[in-house]
Design a protein around this motif. Sequence first.
Motif, PDB file in Angstrom:
ATOM      1  N   GLU A  26      33.522  36.091  -8.909  1.00 25.86           N
ATOM      2  CA  GLU A  26      34.508  36.931  -8.228  1.00 25.86           C
ATOM      3  C   GLU A  26      35.099  38.005  -9.142  1.00 25.86           C
ATOM      4  N   TRP A  69      30.613  36.700   0.143  1.00 25.54           N
ATOM      5  CA  TRP A  69      30.678  35.625  -0.840  1.00 25.54           C
ATOM      6  C   TRP A  69      29.793  34.463  -0.433  1.00 25.54           C
ATOM      7  N   GLU A 111      30.821  32.837  -5.426  1.00 24.09           N
ATOM      8  CA  GLU A 111      32.277  32.843  -5.622  1.00 24.09           C
ATOM      9  C   GLU A 111      32.650  32.769  -7.098  1.00 24.09           C
ATOM     10  N   GLN A 112      31.843  32.111  -7.900  1.00 21.52           N
ATOM     11  CA  GLN A 112      32.139  31.966  -9.325  1.00 21.52           C
ATOM     12  C   GLN A 112      32.137  33.309 -10.056  1.00 21.52           C
ATOM     13  N   ASP A 128      24.276  36.088  -8.475  1.00 28.14           N
ATOM     14  CA  ASP A 128      24.427  34.658  -8.287  1.00 28.14           C
ATOM     15  C   ASP A 128      24.321  33.936  -9.616  1.00 28.14           C
ATOM     16  N   VAL A 129      24.909  32.751  -9.668  1.00 28.05           N
ATOM     17  CA  VAL A 129      24.823  31.924 -10.870  1.00 28.05           C
ATOM     18  C   VAL A 129      23.508  31.157 -10.927  1.00 28.05           C
ATOM     19  N   SER A 175      29.395  30.766  -0.565  1.00 26.07           N
ATOM     20  CA  SER A 175      30.316  29.658  -0.790  1.00 26.07           C
ATOM     21  C   SER A 175      29.585  28.324  -0.705  1.00 26.07           C
ATOM     22  N   GLU A 176      29.992  27.396  -1.541  1.00 27.54           N
ATOM     23  CA  GLU A 176      29.442  26.042  -1.518  1.00 27.54           C
ATOM     24  C   GLU A 176      30.041  25.236  -0.372  1.00 27.54           C
TER      25      GLU A 176
END
Length: 106
Positions: A60, A76, A57-58, A9-10, A78-79
């Motif tokens: 990917e 994924w 997702e960022q 994750d970011v 997702s926001e």
Amino acid sequence: MEKLVVIMDVMPEYANRLALYLNGSREFPYRAVVPENAEEVKNYRNRDAIYAILAAEQLEREVLEVAAGTGIHLFWLSETRGDRQGAVLFRYTSAKEIEKVFSKKE
């Protein structure tokens, strides 16, 4: 051999808290890990220890590089609740709901 769910994750704080919750649950059939880098994920993959990757997702491109040609399940974060191919989990769903998704897969 113990199977892993890799969380990429970011937002490292989110990933670490989610892993802590999942690892503390008796219902979760895997061990959640938060790797520090892509090389660590590749090491898990090479040992055939990864059941699934739960990723933002960022990330990917990085995730697909690691998972290409394997049987690793991809989920994924997702926001939005958009129309994305594959298994999508809304980032702001509860950890309990994420746990249920993986428990159903077993």
